[in-house]
Design a protein around this motif. Structure first.
Motif, PDB file in Angstrom:
ATOM      1  N   GLN A  43       0.839  -1.198   0.000  1.00  0.00           N
ATOM      2  CA  GLN A  43       0.000   0.000   0.000  1.00  0.00           C
ATOM      3  C   GLN A  43       0.873   1.246   0.000  1.00  0.00           C
ATOM      4  OE1 GLN A  43      -2.757   0.131   3.260  1.00  0.00           O
ATOM      5  NE2 GLN A  43      -3.714   2.014   2.593  1.00  0.00           N
ATOM      6  N   PHE A  44       0.367   2.290  -0.650  1.00  0.00           N
ATOM      7  CA  PHE A  44       1.000   3.601  -0.663  1.00  0.00           C
ATOM      8  C   PHE A  44      -0.052   4.629  -0.282  1.00  0.00           C
ATOM      9  CE2 PHE A  44       1.502   7.671  -2.781  1.00  0.00           C
ATOM     10  CZ  PHE A  44       2.790   8.026  -2.441  1.00  0.00           C
ATOM     11  N   GLU A  45       0.301   5.535   0.625  1.00  0.00           N
ATOM     12  CA  GLU A  45      -0.576   6.649   0.993  1.00  0.00           C
ATOM     13  C   GLU A  45       0.258   7.917   1.039  1.00  0.00           C
ATOM     14  OE1 GLU A  45      -3.949   4.926   3.946  1.00  0.00           O
ATOM     15  OE2 GLU A  45      -1.981   5.278   4.834  1.00  0.00           O
ATOM     16  N   TRP A  46      -0.388   9.028   0.740  1.00  0.00           N
ATOM     17  CA  TRP A  46       0.272  10.326   0.798  1.00  0.00           C
ATOM     18  C   TRP A  46      -0.729  11.360   1.276  1.00  0.00           C
ATOM     19  CZ3 TRP A  46      -1.494  14.500  -2.172  1.00  0.00           C
ATOM     20  CH2 TRP A  46      -0.790  15.684  -1.980  1.00  0.00           C
ATOM     21  N   GLY A  47      -0.238  12.355   1.979  1.00  0.00           N
ATOM     22  CA  GLY A  47      -1.077  13.481   2.345  1.00  0.00           C
ATOM     23  C   GLY A  47      -0.241  14.623   2.880  1.00  0.00           C
ATOM     24  N   PRO A  48      -0.724  15.854   2.658  1.00  0.00           N
ATOM     25  CA  PRO A  48      -0.056  17.017   3.231  1.00  0.00           C
ATOM     26  C   PRO A  48      -0.419  17.154   4.704  1.00  0.00           C
ATOM     27  CG  PRO A  48      -1.987  17.718   2.023  1.00  0.00           C
ATOM     28  CD  PRO A  48      -1.879  16.222   1.834  1.00  0.00           C
ATOM     29  N   ASN A  49       0.435  17.820   5.461  1.00  0.00           N
ATOM     30  CA  ASN A  49       0.156  18.054   6.873  1.00  0.00           C
ATOM     31  C   ASN A  49      -1.069  18.955   7.022  1.00  0.00           C
ATOM     32  OD1 ASN A  49       0.545  18.188   9.730  1.00  0.00           O
ATOM     33  ND2 ASN A  49       1.375  20.226   9.411  1.00  0.00           N
ATOM     34  N   VAL A  50      -2.010  18.536   7.844  1.00  0.00           N
ATOM     35  CA  VAL A  50      -3.205  19.345   8.124  1.00  0.00           C
ATOM     36  C   VAL A  50      -3.404  19.519   9.630  1.00  0.00           C
ATOM     37  CG1 VAL A  50      -4.371  18.773   5.962  1.00  0.00           C
ATOM     38  CG2 VAL A  50      -4.728  17.322   7.970  1.00  0.00           C
ATOM     39  N   SER A  51      -2.402  19.188  10.425  1.00  0.00           N
ATOM     40  CA  SER A  51      -2.533  19.288  11.877  1.00  0.00           C
ATOM     41  C   SER A  51      -2.559  20.743  12.329  1.00  0.00           C
ATOM     42  CB  SER A  51      -1.369  18.573  12.564  1.00  0.00           C
ATOM     43  OG  SER A  51      -1.438  18.779  13.964  1.00  0.00           O
ATOM     44  N   GLU A  53      -1.902  21.587  15.389  1.00  0.00           N
ATOM     45  CA  GLU A  53      -1.102  21.655  16.607  1.00  0.00           C
ATOM     46  C   GLU A  53       0.188  22.445  16.480  1.00  0.00           C
ATOM     47  OE1 GLU A  53      -1.583  17.870  19.228  1.00  0.00           O
ATOM     48  OE2 GLU A  53      -1.341  17.229  17.135  1.00  0.00           O
ATOM     49  N   GLY A  54       0.696  22.598  15.258  1.00  0.00           N
ATOM     50  CA  GLY A  54       1.942  23.320  15.074  1.00  0.00           C
ATOM     51  C   GLY A  54       3.172  22.552  15.514  1.00  0.00           C
ATOM     52  N   LEU A  55       3.090  21.236  15.512  1.00  0.00           N
ATOM     53  CA  LEU A  55       4.209  20.400  15.968  1.00  0.00           C
ATOM     54  C   LEU A  55       4.880  19.657  14.813  1.00  0.00           C
ATOM     55  CD1 LEU A  55       2.509  18.921  19.168  1.00  0.00           C
ATOM     56  CD2 LEU A  55       4.137  20.826  19.033  1.00  0.00           C
ATOM     57  N   ASP A  56       4.670  20.122  13.583  1.00  0.00           N
ATOM     58  CA  ASP A  56       5.172  19.420  12.400  1.00  0.00           C
ATOM     59  C   ASP A  56       6.657  19.656  12.132  1.00  0.00           C
ATOM     60  OD1 ASP A  56       5.353  21.927  10.707  1.00  0.00           O
ATOM     61  OD2 ASP A  56       3.210  21.874  11.165  1.00  0.00           O
ATOM     62  N   ASP A  57       7.275  20.601  12.846  1.00  0.00           N
ATOM     63  CA  ASP A  57       8.704  20.908  12.699  1.00  0.00           C
ATOM     64  C   ASP A  57       9.080  21.223  11.255  1.00  0.00           C
ATOM     65  OD1 ASP A  57      11.308  21.340  13.689  1.00  0.00           O
ATOM     66  OD2 ASP A  57      11.870  19.242  13.381  1.00  0.00           O
ATOM     67  N   GLY A  58       8.132  21.742  10.482  1.00  0.00           N
ATOM     68  CA  GLY A  58       8.401  22.134   9.101  1.00  0.00           C
ATOM     69  C   GLY A  58       8.171  21.059   8.068  1.00  0.00           C
ATOM     70  N   PHE A  59       7.838  19.848   8.499  1.00  0.00           N
ATOM     71  CA  PHE A  59       7.549  18.784   7.530  1.00  0.00           C
ATOM     72  C   PHE A  59       6.163  19.022   6.951  1.00  0.00           C
ATOM     73  CE2 PHE A  59      10.834  16.907  10.173  1.00  0.00           C
ATOM     74  CZ  PHE A  59      11.711  16.434   9.203  1.00  0.00           C
ATOM     75  N   THR A  60       6.079  18.970   5.625  1.00  0.00           N
ATOM     76  CA  THR A  60       4.835  19.333   4.944  1.00  0.00           C
ATOM     77  C   THR A  60       4.075  18.151   4.373  1.00  0.00           C
ATOM     78  OG1 THR A  60       6.053  19.658   2.870  1.00  0.00           O
ATOM     79  CG2 THR A  60       5.731  21.597   4.291  1.00  0.00           C
ATOM     80  N   ASP A  61       4.772  17.053   4.084  1.00  0.00           N
ATOM     81  CA  ASP A  61       4.158  15.920   3.400  1.00  0.00           C
ATOM     82  C   ASP A  61       4.523  14.618   4.103  1.00  0.00           C
ATOM     83  OD1 ASP A  61       3.381  16.810   0.259  1.00  0.00           O
ATOM     84  OD2 ASP A  61       4.790  18.132   1.305  1.00  0.00           O
ATOM     85  N   CYS A  62       3.544  13.719   4.180  1.00  0.00           N
ATOM     86  CA  CYS A  62       3.767  12.399   4.759  1.00  0.00           C
ATOM     87  C   CYS A  62       3.455  11.336   3.711  1.00  0.00           C
ATOM     88  CB  CYS A  62       2.882  12.194   5.986  1.00  0.00           C
ATOM     89  SG  CYS A  62       3.096  10.576   6.762  1.00  0.00           S
ATOM     90  N   PHE A  63       4.390  10.425   3.537  1.00  0.00           N
ATOM     91  CA  PHE A  63       4.219   9.286   2.645  1.00  0.00           C
ATOM     92  C   PHE A  63       4.325   8.037   3.501  1.00  0.00           C
ATOM     93  CE2 PHE A  63       6.058  12.783   0.350  1.00  0.00           C
ATOM     94  CZ  PHE A  63       5.333  12.820  -0.826  1.00  0.00           C
ATOM     95  N   THR A  64       3.382   7.124   3.341  1.00  0.00           N
ATOM     96  CA  THR A  64       3.418   5.876   4.094  1.00  0.00           C
ATOM     97  C   THR A  64       3.315   4.711   3.122  1.00  0.00           C
ATOM     98  OG1 THR A  64       2.344   6.922   5.986  1.00  0.00           O
ATOM     99  CG2 THR A  64       2.360   4.518   5.937  1.00  0.00           C
ATOM    100  N   LEU A  65       4.285   3.832   3.205  1.00  0.00           N
ATOM    101  CA  LEU A  65       4.247   2.602   2.426  1.00  0.00           C
ATOM    102  C   LEU A  65       4.110   1.449   3.406  1.00  0.00           C
ATOM    103  CD1 LEU A  65       6.388   4.658   0.928  1.00  0.00           C
ATOM    104  CD2 LEU A  65       6.505   2.757  -0.648  1.00  0.00           C
ATOM    105  N   THR A  66       3.296   0.487   3.043  1.00  0.00           N
ATOM    106  CA  THR A  66       3.165  -0.733   3.833  1.00  0.00           C
ATOM    107  C   THR A  66       3.789  -1.857   3.020  1.00  0.00           C
ATOM    108  OG1 THR A  66       1.118   0.045   4.848  1.00  0.00           O
ATOM    109  CG2 THR A  66       1.571  -2.322   4.973  1.00  0.00           C
TER     110      THR A  66
END
Length: 108
Positions: A43-51, A53-66
């Motif tokens: 599986q592949f998933e992707w999404g931009p940060n939408v939190s 909380e302001g705790l993303d430390d500048g990371f904008t995109d998350c990619f998850t592979l299973t």
């Protein structure tokens, strides 16, 4: 028949400020295609940060592979399609954080 324990491979990206929307879209697309080019990627998933909380430390995109286990992840890491994608991605990355884990239902 033995069943592998799935493995999640999380990649957090902080892209450079001068990345264009078209280049960003190309990189997301090329990342998504690794699922079809490399065996063992379930599986592949992707999404931009939408939190909020302001705790993303500048990371904008998350990619998850299973992956179908750690050995499938190891094949992926050395696969020519992955290495070619890394070469395409690197010039646009400010920072990257990679975290792998095997999901557990409950503590202990």
């Amino acid at each position: 028949m033995t069943c592998s324990i799935p493995l999640r491979h999380i990649v957090l990206c902080d892209f450079l400020e001068d990345i264009t929307p078209a280049k960003h879209a190309e990189l997301v697309y090329e990342f998504s295609q690794l699922k079809h080019r490399i065996p063992g990627v379930l599986q592949f998933e992707w999404g931009p940060n939408v939190s909020p909380e302001g705790l993303d430390d500048g990371f904008t995109d998350c990619f998850t592979l299973t992956f179908d286990g750690a050995s499938a992840r190891d094949v992926y890491l050395a696969h020519p399609a992955h290495l070619a994608f890394v070469d395409l991605l690197k010039p646009w990355l400010g920072r990257v954080l990679v975290f792998d884990y095997q999901p557990r239902e409950n503590p202990g």
